[in-house]
Design a protein around this motif. Structure first.
Motif, PDB file in Angstrom:
ATOM      1  N   GLY A   1      28.346  47.752  74.129  1.00  0.00           N
ATOM      2  CA  GLY A   1      29.787  47.823  74.167  1.00  0.00           C
ATOM      3  C   GLY A   1      30.409  46.445  74.045  1.00  0.00           C
ATOM      4  O   GLY A   1      29.718  45.418  74.021  1.00  0.00           O
ATOM      5  N   PRO A   2      31.739  46.366  73.968  1.00  0.00           N
ATOM      6  CA  PRO A   2      32.421  45.088  73.712  1.00  0.00           C
ATOM      7  C   PRO A   2      32.267  44.080  74.844  1.00  0.00           C
ATOM      8  O   PRO A   2      32.424  42.883  74.609  1.00  0.00           O
ATOM      9  CB  PRO A   2      33.883  45.505  73.535  1.00  0.00           C
ATOM     10  CG  PRO A   2      34.005  46.810  74.271  1.00  0.00           C
ATOM     11  CD  PRO A   2      32.696  47.493  74.084  1.00  0.00           C
ATOM     12  N   ARG A   3      31.975  44.533  76.057  1.00  0.00           N
ATOM     13  CA  ARG A   3      31.887  43.606  77.184  1.00  0.00           C
ATOM     14  C   ARG A   3      30.451  43.220  77.520  1.00  0.00           C
ATOM     15  O   ARG A   3      30.214  42.528  78.505  1.00  0.00           O
ATOM     16  CB  ARG A   3      32.574  44.217  78.417  1.00  0.00           C
ATOM     17  CG  ARG A   3      34.074  44.375  78.244  1.00  0.00           C
ATOM     18  CD  ARG A   3      34.766  44.774  79.536  1.00  0.00           C
ATOM     19  NE  ARG A   3      34.394  46.089  80.005  1.00  0.00           N
ATOM     20  CZ  ARG A   3      34.981  47.228  79.632  1.00  0.00           C
ATOM     21  NH1 ARG A   3      35.979  47.188  78.759  1.00  0.00           N
ATOM     22  NH2 ARG A   3      34.595  48.383  80.119  1.00  0.00           N
ATOM     23  N   GLN A   4      29.487  43.649  76.704  1.00  0.00           N
ATOM     24  CA  GLN A   4      28.102  43.249  76.921  1.00  0.00           C
ATOM     25  C   GLN A   4      27.382  43.100  75.582  1.00  0.00           C
ATOM     26  O   GLN A   4      26.642  43.978  75.154  1.00  0.00           O
ATOM     27  CB  GLN A   4      27.362  44.255  77.816  1.00  0.00           C
ATOM     28  CG  GLN A   4      26.005  43.739  78.276  1.00  0.00           C
ATOM     29  CD  GLN A   4      25.333  44.685  79.266  1.00  0.00           C
ATOM     30  OE1 GLN A   4      26.008  45.377  80.011  1.00  0.00           O
ATOM     31  NE2 GLN A   4      24.014  44.712  79.277  1.00  0.00           N
ATOM     32  N   PRO A   5      27.573  41.954  74.917  1.00  0.00           N
ATOM     33  CA  PRO A   5      26.897  41.727  73.634  1.00  0.00           C
ATOM     34  C   PRO A   5      25.418  41.435  73.847  1.00  0.00           C
ATOM     35  O   PRO A   5      24.947  41.309  74.982  1.00  0.00           O
ATOM     36  CB  PRO A   5      27.632  40.499  73.085  1.00  0.00           C
ATOM     37  CG  PRO A   5      28.066  39.765  74.318  1.00  0.00           C
ATOM     38  CD  PRO A   5      28.411  40.824  75.319  1.00  0.00           C
ATOM     39  N   VAL A   6      24.690  41.321  72.747  1.00  0.00           N
ATOM     40  CA  VAL A   6      23.291  40.901  72.836  1.00  0.00           C
ATOM     41  C   VAL A   6      23.261  39.481  73.384  1.00  0.00           C
ATOM     42  O   VAL A   6      23.901  38.581  72.826  1.00  0.00           O
ATOM     43  CB  VAL A   6      22.608  40.952  71.458  1.00  0.00           C
ATOM     44  CG1 VAL A   6      21.172  40.439  71.549  1.00  0.00           C
ATOM     45  CG2 VAL A   6      22.629  42.371  70.918  1.00  0.00           C
TER      46      VAL A   6
ATOM     47  N   VAL B   1      33.868  42.459  85.474  1.00  0.00           N
ATOM     48  CA  VAL B   1      33.950  42.763  84.050  1.00  0.00           C
ATOM     49  C   VAL B   1      33.668  44.235  83.771  1.00  0.00           C
ATOM     50  O   VAL B   1      34.107  44.792  82.774  1.00  0.00           O
ATOM     51  CB  VAL B   1      32.979  41.859  83.257  1.00  0.00           C
ATOM     52  CG1 VAL B   1      33.025  42.165  81.771  1.00  0.00           C
ATOM     53  CG2 VAL B   1      33.316  40.393  83.497  1.00  0.00           C
ATOM     54  N   ASP B   2      32.946  44.915  84.664  1.00  0.00           N
ATOM     55  CA  ASP B   2      32.618  46.339  84.523  1.00  0.00           C
ATOM     56  C   ASP B   2      31.886  46.619  83.216  1.00  0.00           C
ATOM     57  O   ASP B   2      32.316  47.430  82.394  1.00  0.00           O
ATOM     58  CB  ASP B   2      33.886  47.194  84.621  1.00  0.00           C
ATOM     59  CG  ASP B   2      33.559  48.692  84.727  1.00  0.00           C
ATOM     60  OD1 ASP B   2      32.399  49.027  85.046  1.00  0.00           O
ATOM     61  OD2 ASP B   2      34.459  49.519  84.495  1.00  0.00           O
ATOM     62  N   ASN B   3      30.753  45.947  83.026  1.00  0.00           N
ATOM     63  CA  ASN B   3      29.909  46.223  81.872  1.00  0.00           C
ATOM     64  C   ASN B   3      28.703  47.056  82.308  1.00  0.00           C
ATOM     65  O   ASN B   3      28.444  47.225  83.504  1.00  0.00           O
ATOM     66  CB  ASN B   3      29.474  44.924  81.181  1.00  0.00           C
ATOM     67  CG  ASN B   3      29.167  43.823  82.178  1.00  0.00           C
ATOM     68  OD1 ASN B   3      28.895  44.090  83.343  1.00  0.00           O
ATOM     69  ND2 ASN B   3      29.224  42.589  81.734  1.00  0.00           N
TER      70      ASN B   3
ATOM     71  N   GLU C   1      25.107  41.164  86.213  1.00  0.00           N
ATOM     72  CA  GLU C   1      25.933  40.123  85.585  1.00  0.00           C
ATOM     73  C   GLU C   1      25.424  39.821  84.180  1.00  0.00           C
ATOM     74  O   GLU C   1      24.220  39.632  83.975  1.00  0.00           O
ATOM     75  CB  GLU C   1      25.894  38.844  86.424  1.00  0.00           C
ATOM     76  CG  GLU C   1      26.793  37.741  85.921  1.00  0.00           C
ATOM     77  CD  GLU C   1      28.254  38.145  85.928  1.00  0.00           C
ATOM     78  OE1 GLU C   1      28.780  38.427  84.827  1.00  0.00           O
ATOM     79  OE2 GLU C   1      28.844  38.192  87.011  1.00  0.00           O
ATOM     80  N   ALA C   2      26.352  39.785  83.212  1.00  0.00           N
ATOM     81  CA  ALA C   2      26.011  39.408  81.840  1.00  0.00           C
ATOM     82  C   ALA C   2      26.084  37.900  81.631  1.00  0.00           C
ATOM     83  O   ALA C   2      25.628  37.393  80.607  1.00  0.00           O
ATOM     84  CB  ALA C   2      26.929  40.111  80.847  1.00  0.00           C
TER      85      ALA C   2
ATOM     86  N   GLY D   1      27.526  36.048  78.297  1.00  0.00           N
ATOM     87  CA  GLY D   1      26.841  36.321  77.045  1.00  0.00           C
ATOM     88  C   GLY D   1      25.558  35.548  76.852  1.00  0.00           C
ATOM     89  O   GLY D   1      24.890  35.693  75.829  1.00  0.00           O
ATOM     90  N   LEU D   2      25.163  34.713  77.833  1.00  0.00           N
ATOM     91  CA  LEU D   2      23.917  33.958  77.711  1.00  0.00           C
ATOM     92  C   LEU D   2      22.700  34.821  78.018  1.00  0.00           C
ATOM     93  O   LEU D   2      21.681  34.740  77.337  1.00  0.00           O
ATOM     94  CB  LEU D   2      23.931  32.757  78.658  1.00  0.00           C
ATOM     95  CG  LEU D   2      24.763  31.542  78.257  1.00  0.00           C
ATOM     96  CD1 LEU D   2      24.687  30.473  79.334  1.00  0.00           C
ATOM     97  CD2 LEU D   2      24.293  30.986  76.919  1.00  0.00           C
ATOM     98  N   LEU D   3      22.782  35.621  79.046  1.00  0.00           N
ATOM     99  CA  LEU D   3      21.631  36.387  79.526  1.00  0.00           C
ATOM    100  C   LEU D   3      22.144  37.561  80.333  1.00  0.00           C
ATOM    101  O   LEU D   3      23.341  37.820  80.393  1.00  0.00           O
ATOM    102  CB  LEU D   3      20.710  35.498  80.372  1.00  0.00           C
ATOM    103  CG  LEU D   3      21.413  34.658  81.457  1.00  0.00           C
ATOM    104  CD1 LEU D   3      21.382  35.340  82.808  1.00  0.00           C
ATOM    105  CD2 LEU D   3      20.771  33.277  81.538  1.00  0.00           C
TER     106      LEU D   3
END
Length: 733
Positions: A272-277, A663-665, A708-709, A712-714
């Protein structure tokens, strides 16, 4: 919302039906044989029976702490409706309290917690070093709702008051030892006695904790997360006459525990938009989550921490009034280290986080005595504290465009310090309008000054930036209460809470620092405190509505390391209820049933929480499950021939689904779950000896406390404790 309204109506029907069922019960002007013990609290800065205080409170006694095998403050949240307490993900020595969904999990010292924690009346200015050991604690009071008038600054969510056991003036001693799965050992002891008979008494206690790490490091082959703490407390009680008491406590804790139990959880596709690779997968190829209780940290240096303080409580009975003084000092010195990526690749490591804090506080109060229609408390409060934070990160060189091999880039550091002053005057009064009803009003005026000096990265530039935040606010509450009978009291209360604004100290440079606004909370709460069946049944209900303005929200950016940022959301509305029941149908059996209901929703407000513009209306408030519950039963069986007794106990703790990150991812989502515990305790006839066998999370439920995302680092999670069993023995004289 429909589920919430249905449940609220059911609660109201249940409680309002109780008076009809037990209307013939005897008045509770005095406790009767077999009744539940009366609970005394200090929520309004004086000793009062819980049933007479028009506030939603859960009071956790020393007996309840022992019965539930609670050793640290975070465990209190498991039995308390609409309360979530857990260790901060990257530093288990710090607690992140949430009451009715209001809290802050950041350990950044420039960001105040909206839940006030105090020890013997001394407010803790920061959550660093706040994971209190609960041995030799008399009671933990959890106050829900804004408590700014009497409990002080930064308490729109509520307050947690910890009261230690005072010396009795009699000789006594207690020792306790326990051993649990994962090689967790706790040793505790206390001794007390008179130094000058009837004038000066002393009490000393100490504890030691070792082991308990339940996450396996697949890189080293060893366990992770072992506790290694020891500390003690000394209390002196001075009573030269009937009109004066002075209680001095000093405490110290040394913590050399291992790093936090972080579980690596990367994703190979966007969630989803709030948890990229995450970069850990897209660049470094680490795309597979580890096992449920595993990490692979290659950086395993332990933490170091020293926490301590002094509290002096003095009370003079001057006849019509009592003059009280609370003087406090707290000191925190922490060195925190965390392998944030929790992997064998050196992507992001907090190699050296050094935090020091010194605080001084003084409160003076004048409270009315006697039984007249007017009662009041007026006072002043002064707080001075300063902290210094040096933080060094090691980031992989690839993040700076360097080719392989992937060498770490140390020395990406920042340093900042703050010297804060806070002043307040306050008053609270209540007037008996009739023989059964009264009205109350209170107010507090607070001024905060927060100058901050920051050294941007890299430290070697020697460039200082200076930014100052000044805030002031008047908060108030008004209410009324009515005694329906000698055993039932209804109340309604309006209160305004306030959390000071601040400076975003976690910015990577002075140019990125900003002053964020204070938040305010308007709360309406109504409730019913009641006792039935000659004191064998207590039932306390509270229903509330919250309206937040400028609520402070934590966002996490990547620049290139994770940077916390504070934004002000325009609006948050919350509705909820708590119902707490304790029933003793026969002398041998005690039943407890607590439930909390909560519904929260942000208004339509576009904010960047680290992954681009997001409408806050579309995300959940973190740590705000719609339903929390606790059921417990204890049965005491006397043994033949005066050989003591056996107590059989069991309980179930329930949490509905919730987000564990602002962030609710998906990585932060925890589905509904229940934890089952059991306990069997033998007590000798004189109750000096007790032996217990216990089990916790007996169904071995897997759940997370944090996800925790990380910009976007990890991606990482902190997982709950798996099935645990243990034994405990204690002796007292």
């Amino acid at each position: 919302m429909r589920h919430f309204l249905t449940s609220s109506c059911a609660l109201a029907v249940l409680v309002t039906a109780a008076p009809a069922a037990y209307a013939q019960s005897a008045p509770q002007s005095a406790r009767t044989a077999g009744s539940l013990d009366e609970i005394i609290v200090t929520a309004r800065k004086r000793d009062e029976s819980l049933k007479d205080v028009p506030i939603s409170i859960t009071a956790v006694s020393s007996e309840t702490l022992e019965r539930n095998n609670m050793a640290r403050l975070d465990q209190v949240g498991t039995i308390t409706p609409n309360v979530q307490l857990q260790a901060v993900s990257v530093n288990p020595n710090n607690i992140a309290p949430y009451i009715r969904g209001i809290g802050n999990r950041a350990q950044e010292p420039s960001q105040d917690s909206p839940v006030a924690i105090s020890i013997d009346g001394v407010y803790l200015t920061d959550i660093n070093g706040s994971m209190v050991d609960l041995f030799d604690v008399q009671q933990v009071e959890v106050l829900r709702g804004p408590q700014g008038t009497l409990q002080g600054r930064n308490s729109p969510g509520g307050a947690i008051n910890i009261r230690t056991k005072r010396p009795t003036g009699e000789f006594g001693a207690r020792a306790e030892v326990s051993y649990e799965r994962f090689n967790l050992m706790r040793v505790k002891g206390a001794v007390e006695g008179p130094l000058v008979q009837d004038v000066l008494a002393a009490k000393a206690s100490a504890f030691y904790t070792k082991g308990g790490g339940y996450v396996k490091n697949t890189f080293t082959g060893e366990g992770m997360g072992d506790l290694d703490t020891w500390g003690g407390r000394l209390g002196l009680m001075y009573t030269p006459n009937d009109n004066f008491t002075a209680y001095l406590t000093g405490d110290y804790t040394k913590d050399n525990s291992e790093q936090a139990n972080i579980r690596l959880t990367p994703n190979a596709t966007a969630q989803g938009p709030r948890q990229p690779v995450p970069v850990l997968c897209s660049v470094f190829g680490v795309c597979t989550p580890l096992g449920k209780h595993e990490n692979s940290s290659n950086f395993t240096e332990p933490n170091e921490g020293k926490t301590g303080g002094l509290a002096l409580n003095m009370d003079w009975d001057l006849g019509n009034v009592t003059l009280s003084s609370v003087s406090g000092y707290r000191h925190v010195n922490q060195i925190n280290r965390t392998d944030v990526d929790a992997s064998s690749i050196s992507l992001l490591e907090a190699t050296d986080r050094r935090f020091k804090l010194n605080q001084y506080s003084q409160e003076l109060r004048l409270a009315s005595n006697g039984n007249g229609p007017l009662s009041y408390v007026v006072g002043t409060y002064l707080l001075k504290y300063k902290w210094n934070l040096f933080q060094e990160l090691t980031l992989n060189s690839v993040l700076f465009g360097a080719p392989p091999p992937f060498a770490g880039v140390p020395g990406i550091a920042s340093q900042r310090r703050q010297n804060t002053s806070s002043y307040a005057i306050f008053a609270q009064s209540s007037y008996d309008l009739t023989s059964k009803g009264s009205g109350s009003a209170g107010g507090r005026y607070t001024r905060d000054k927060k100058p901050q000096i920051s050294v941007p990265a890299p430290v070697t530039t020697g460039v200082f930036g200076d930014i100052t935040g000044k805030f002031k606010k008047f908060t108030f509450d008004v209410g009324t209460e009515y005694h329906l009978t000698d055993d039932a009291m209804a109340y309604i209360k309006f209160s305004r809470g306030y959390r000071s604004g601040g400076i975003n100290g976690d910015a990577p440079a002075v140019s990125g620092m900003n002053v964020y606004d204070p938040e305010t909370l308007d709360s309406i709460e109504g409730g019913l405190k009641s006792e039935w069946m000659d004191g064998r049944l207590t039932s306390n209900l509270a229903v509330f509505h919250y309206d937040f303005k400028n609520i402070q929200i934590i966002a996490v950016d990547s620049a290139p390391g994770p940077i916390q940022r504070v934004v002000n959301g325009e609006n948050l509305k919350m509705w909820g209820a708590e119902l707490e029941n304790t029933f003793k149908p026969i002398d041998a059996l005690t039943l407890t049933a607590n439930i909390g209901l909560l519904d929260s929703k942000y208004g339509h407000d576009i904010k960047n929480l680290g992954f681009g513009p997001t409408d806050l209306h579309d995300i959940r408030k973190e740590y705000a499950p719609k339903v929390t519950g606790y059921l417990a039963a204890d049965y005491r069986l006397p043994l033949n021939n005066d050989q003591g007794s056996l107590t059989f106990g069991g309980n179930v703790t329930y949490r509905s689904s919730m987000a564990t990150s602002p962030v609710d991812n998906p990585i932060a989502a925890q589905s509904k779950y229940a934890l089952v515990d059991a306990l069997v305790t033998y007590r000798s006839e004189d109750e000096r000896l007790s032996l217990s066998v216990y089990g916790q999370n007996l169904t071995d439920k897997y759940y997370i406390t944090t996800g925790e995302a990380t910009g976007g680092l990890l991606g990482f999670q902190v997982v709950g404790r798996p099935r645990t069993w243990g034994v405990r023995a204690s002796m007292q004289y």
